[in-house]
Scaffold this motif. Structure first.
Motif, PDB file in Angstrom:
ATOM      1  N   LEU A 151      -1.608  -0.157  -1.846  1.00  0.00           N
ATOM      2  CA  LEU A 151      -0.429   0.757  -2.146  1.00  0.00           C
ATOM      3  C   LEU A 151       1.134  -0.477  -2.624  1.00  0.00           C
ATOM      4  CD1 LEU A 151       1.550   3.148  -3.425  1.00  0.00           C
ATOM      5  CD2 LEU A 151       2.871   3.344  -2.072  1.00  0.00           C
ATOM      6  N   LYS A 152       1.612  -1.443  -3.559  1.00  0.00           N
ATOM      7  CA  LYS A 152       2.240  -1.890  -3.917  1.00  0.00           C
ATOM      8  C   LYS A 152       3.325  -1.640  -3.987  1.00  0.00           C
ATOM      9  CE  LYS A 152      -1.392  -5.060  -6.694  1.00  0.00           C
ATOM     10  NZ  LYS A 152      -1.844  -4.606  -8.015  1.00  0.00           N
ATOM     11  N   ASP A 153       4.116  -2.735  -3.330  1.00  0.00           N
ATOM     12  CA  ASP A 153       6.326  -2.401  -3.494  1.00  0.00           C
ATOM     13  C   ASP A 153       6.756  -2.130  -4.411  1.00  0.00           C
ATOM     14  OD1 ASP A 153       6.234  -2.347  -1.064  1.00  0.00           O
ATOM     15  OD2 ASP A 153       6.708  -5.143  -1.180  1.00  0.00           O
ATOM     16  N   ALA A 154       5.605  -3.198  -6.405  1.00  0.00           N
ATOM     17  CA  ALA A 154       5.998  -2.663  -7.204  1.00  0.00           C
ATOM     18  C   ALA A 154       4.859  -3.127  -8.195  1.00  0.00           C
ATOM     19  CB  ALA A 154       7.465  -3.725  -7.812  1.00  0.00           C
ATOM     20  N   ILE A 155       5.107  -2.682  -9.503  1.00  0.00           N
ATOM     21  CA  ILE A 155       4.023  -1.937 -10.589  1.00  0.00           C
ATOM     22  C   ILE A 155       4.923  -2.980 -12.088  1.00  0.00           C
ATOM     23  CG2 ILE A 155       2.627  -1.410 -11.808  1.00  0.00           C
ATOM     24  CD1 ILE A 155       1.371  -0.068  -9.285  1.00  0.00           C
ATOM     25  N   VAL A 156       4.719  -3.997 -12.435  1.00  0.00           N
ATOM     26  CA  VAL A 156       5.388  -4.132 -14.216  1.00  0.00           C
ATOM     27  C   VAL A 156       3.940  -4.220 -15.419  1.00  0.00           C
ATOM     28  CG1 VAL A 156       6.089  -6.613 -15.181  1.00  0.00           C
ATOM     29  CG2 VAL A 156       7.113  -6.038 -12.353  1.00  0.00           C
ATOM     30  N   VAL A 157       4.829  -3.834 -15.754  1.00  0.00           N
ATOM     31  CA  VAL A 157       3.986  -3.384 -16.682  1.00  0.00           C
ATOM     32  C   VAL A 157       3.885  -4.324 -18.232  1.00  0.00           C
ATOM     33  CG1 VAL A 157       1.827  -2.077 -18.624  1.00  0.00           C
ATOM     34  CG2 VAL A 157       2.480  -1.114 -16.389  1.00  0.00           C
ATOM     35  N   GLU A 158       3.432  -4.908 -18.989  1.00  0.00           N
ATOM     36  CA  GLU A 158       4.298  -5.759 -20.173  1.00  0.00           C
ATOM     37  C   GLU A 158       3.753  -5.474 -21.508  1.00  0.00           C
ATOM     38  OE1 GLU A 158       3.545  -9.795 -19.525  1.00  0.00           O
ATOM     39  OE2 GLU A 158       4.856 -10.113 -21.224  1.00  0.00           O
ATOM     40  N   GLY A 160       4.337  -6.537 -25.699  1.00  0.00           N
ATOM     41  CA  GLY A 160       5.374  -6.915 -26.246  1.00  0.00           C
ATOM     42  C   GLY A 160       6.606  -7.542 -25.817  1.00  0.00           C
ATOM     43  N   THR A 161       7.627  -7.428 -25.847  1.00  0.00           N
ATOM     44  CA  THR A 161       8.854  -8.321 -25.108  1.00  0.00           C
ATOM     45  C   THR A 161       9.512  -7.022 -24.897  1.00  0.00           C
ATOM     46  OG1 THR A 161      10.615  -6.978 -27.043  1.00  0.00           O
ATOM     47  CG2 THR A 161       9.709  -9.003 -27.752  1.00  0.00           C
ATOM     48  N   SER A 162       8.894  -6.373 -23.944  1.00  0.00           N
ATOM     49  CA  SER A 162       9.488  -4.776 -22.849  1.00  0.00           C
ATOM     50  C   SER A 162       8.513  -4.644 -21.757  1.00  0.00           C
ATOM     51  CB  SER A 162       8.829  -3.456 -23.957  1.00  0.00           C
ATOM     52  OG  SER A 162       9.253  -3.581 -25.141  1.00  0.00           O
ATOM     53  N   LEU A 163       9.042  -4.418 -21.301  1.00  0.00           N
ATOM     54  CA  LEU A 163       8.383  -4.119 -19.381  1.00  0.00           C
ATOM     55  C   LEU A 163       8.889  -2.645 -19.049  1.00  0.00           C
ATOM     56  CD1 LEU A 163       9.799  -7.759 -17.574  1.00  0.00           C
ATOM     57  CD2 LEU A 163       8.009  -7.099 -19.302  1.00  0.00           C
ATOM     58  N   MET A 164       7.955  -2.307 -17.993  1.00  0.00           N
ATOM     59  CA  MET A 164       8.064  -1.553 -17.792  1.00  0.00           C
ATOM     60  C   MET A 164       7.794  -1.624 -16.105  1.00  0.00           C
ATOM     61  SD  MET A 164       6.290   2.512 -17.722  1.00  0.00           S
ATOM     62  CE  MET A 164       4.606   1.914 -17.367  1.00  0.00           C
ATOM     63  N   ILE A 165       9.074  -1.139 -15.105  1.00  0.00           N
ATOM     64  CA  ILE A 165       8.741  -2.150 -14.241  1.00  0.00           C
ATOM     65  C   ILE A 165       9.023  -0.373 -13.091  1.00  0.00           C
ATOM     66  CG2 ILE A 165      10.327  -3.063 -11.865  1.00  0.00           C
ATOM     67  CD1 ILE A 165      10.761  -4.731 -14.760  1.00  0.00           C
ATOM     68  N   ASP A 166       7.863  -0.625 -12.070  1.00  0.00           N
ATOM     69  CA  ASP A 166       7.640   0.671 -10.767  1.00  0.00           C
ATOM     70  C   ASP A 166       7.940  -0.081  -9.730  1.00  0.00           C
ATOM     71  OD1 ASP A 166       7.805   2.506 -12.573  1.00  0.00           O
ATOM     72  OD2 ASP A 166       5.688   2.952 -12.654  1.00  0.00           O
ATOM     73  N   ARG A 167       8.996   1.054  -9.359  1.00  0.00           N
ATOM     74  CA  ARG A 167       9.309   0.275  -7.748  1.00  0.00           C
ATOM     75  C   ARG A 167       8.238   1.201  -6.978  1.00  0.00           C
ATOM     76  NH1 ARG A 167      13.907  -2.186  -8.938  1.00  0.00           N
ATOM     77  NH2 ARG A 167      13.976  -4.237  -9.844  1.00  0.00           N
ATOM     78  N   LEU A 168       7.875   0.941  -6.074  1.00  0.00           N
ATOM     79  CA  LEU A 168       7.433   1.649  -4.961  1.00  0.00           C
ATOM     80  C   LEU A 168       7.434   2.704  -3.526  1.00  0.00           C
ATOM     81  CD1 LEU A 168       3.977   1.879  -6.840  1.00  0.00           C
ATOM     82  CD2 LEU A 168       5.044   3.548  -7.487  1.00  0.00           C
ATOM     83  N   LYS A 169       7.710   3.546  -3.268  1.00  0.00           N
ATOM     84  CA  LYS A 169       8.136   3.459  -1.442  1.00  0.00           C
ATOM     85  C   LYS A 169       7.243   5.212  -1.824  1.00  0.00           C
ATOM     86  CE  LYS A 169      11.124   2.350   1.401  1.00  0.00           C
ATOM     87  NZ  LYS A 169      10.507   2.026   1.902  1.00  0.00           N
ATOM     88  N   TYR A 170       6.151   5.199   0.105  1.00  0.00           N
ATOM     89  CA  TYR A 170       5.585   5.864  -0.019  1.00  0.00           C
ATOM     90  C   TYR A 170       6.712   6.446   1.309  1.00  0.00           C
ATOM     91  CZ  TYR A 170       2.984   9.447   2.092  1.00  0.00           C
ATOM     92  OH  TYR A 170       1.612  10.441   2.499  1.00  0.00           O
ATOM     93  N   ASP A 171       6.629   7.661   1.179  1.00  0.00           N
ATOM     94  CA  ASP A 171       7.709   9.427   2.207  1.00  0.00           C
ATOM     95  C   ASP A 171       5.998   9.567   3.370  1.00  0.00           C
ATOM     96  OD1 ASP A 171       9.227  10.549   3.725  1.00  0.00           O
ATOM     97  OD2 ASP A 171      10.137  11.327   2.030  1.00  0.00           O
ATOM     98  N   SER A 172       6.608   9.019   4.300  1.00  0.00           N
ATOM     99  CA  SER A 172       5.386   9.444   5.113  1.00  0.00           C
ATOM    100  C   SER A 172       5.577  10.910   5.571  1.00  0.00           C
ATOM    101  CB  SER A 172       4.600   8.868   6.691  1.00  0.00           C
ATOM    102  OG  SER A 172       5.827   8.267   6.704  1.00  0.00           O
ATOM    103  N   ARG A 173       6.826  11.639   5.646  1.00  0.00           N
ATOM    104  CA  ARG A 173       7.450  13.005   6.320  1.00  0.00           C
ATOM    105  C   ARG A 173       7.011  13.933   5.083  1.00  0.00           C
ATOM    106  NH1 ARG A 173      11.430  12.499  10.573  1.00  0.00           N
ATOM    107  NH2 ARG A 173      11.945  10.299  10.399  1.00  0.00           N
ATOM    108  N   SER A 174       6.932  13.411   3.940  1.00  0.00           N
ATOM    109  CA  SER A 174       6.960  14.603   2.611  1.00  0.00           C
ATOM    110  C   SER A 174       5.502  14.664   1.840  1.00  0.00           C
ATOM    111  CB  SER A 174       7.423  14.343   1.559  1.00  0.00           C
ATOM    112  OG  SER A 174       7.895  13.286   0.888  1.00  0.00           O
TER     113      SER A 174
END
Ligand SMILES: C[S@@+](CC[C@H](N)C(=O)[O-])C[C@H]1O[C@@H](n2cnc3c(N)ncnc32)[C@H](O)[C@@H]1O
Length: 239
Positions: A151-158, A160-174
């Motif tokens: 698992l990475k902290d973030a994923i960036v998808v490019e 054209g001139t647009s980006l989709m940025i996902d910040r990821l965090k795993y919650d081991s309780r749920s």
């Protein structure tokens, strides 16, 4: 969760380039479900309907449902444009079973788990109750055992001139993987951040949930040798 916020036009634009293996996926679905020419399919969380169009192209009866209005509209438009006979309607499967029964239900490309555990279990029961006698449920989800060590902290998808940025965090309780998503257009954030979380599962837990939901037989269909990690969790369950 509001499905329209996550699964909107921007999601479609970015994921059109990321998904795209509909014919290979449908080969796998037909093989896993042992479908015959008269088999009726329902896709739970059909998105823009790529799998439904491919199923219809092969002559199967293909119906889709999705909790996002945007996705339902897009699936109907794309099926009509492709000249494929596909039925599609809006419904959140966590709210109960479908009005009709089908031979095979499909939940593909992580359309399951975008809710808390109680709702996830209701979804499985609703799918079970929406299947005919000798019905089959085939699932494809991310495999928790594979993803977590990578698992990475973030994923960036490019795009054209647009980006989709996902910040990821795993919650081991749920057991949920939380995503904070933003879209960036020409260097500026477009709209508000979108939050959603997906329940990560490994095979033993998913098998127990399916059995408790009333399925009688649950089989792991992911290929590879036993000691090789597999990225997708593919499961076949019978009624
Ligand atoms: C990642 S997309 C996958 C789309 C499609 N299965 C495919 O393989 O291209 C997940 C879709 O599942 C839908 N979905 C998730 N949970 C759902 C639920 N409880 N009821 C109906 N649709 C749901 C979302 O709205 C979204 O369109």
């Amino acid at each position: 969760m509001n499905f329209n916020d996550v699964f909107d036009e921007r999601y479609i634009r970015f994921h059109d380039g990321l998904i795209g293996r509909a014919s290979r996926d449908v080969d796998d679905i037909v093989r896993m479900s042992r479908a015959g020419s008269q088999t009726s399919f329902i896709e739970i969380g059909c998105g823009e309907g790529r799998l439904l169009r491919e199923l219809a192209k092969r002559g199967f009866s293909a119906t889709g449902m999705d909790a996002s209005k945007v996705m339902v509209a897009e699936a109907a438009t794309r099926a009509a444009a492709a000249g494929q006979a596909v039925d599609v309607f809006e419904w959140d499967i966590a709210n109960g079973p479908l009005p009709k029964r089908y031979d095979v239900a499909i939940s593909w490309f992580t359309s399951f788990g975008l809710c808390d555990d109680q709702a996830c279990r209701t979804v499985l029961k609703s799918v079970r109750e929406s299947l005919n006698h000798n019905g089959i449920f085939v699932m494809d989800l991310v495999n928790k055992d594979f993803l977590l060590p990578r698992l990475k902290d973030a994923i960036v998808v490019e795009l054209g001139t647009s980006l989709m940025i996902d910040r990821l965090k795993y919650d081991s309780r749920s057991g949920h993987l939380r995503t904070d998503r933003i879209y960036v257009e020409e260097g500026k954030q477009e709209g508000k951040a979108i939050e959603f979380s997906v329940r990560l599962l490994a095979f033993p837990e998913l098998r127990d949930w399916l059995l408790q939901a009333g399925f009688s037989d649950v089989e792991l269909c992911t290929g590879g040798k036993d000691d090789e990690p597999f990225d997708r969790l593919r499961v076949r369950a019978s009624t």
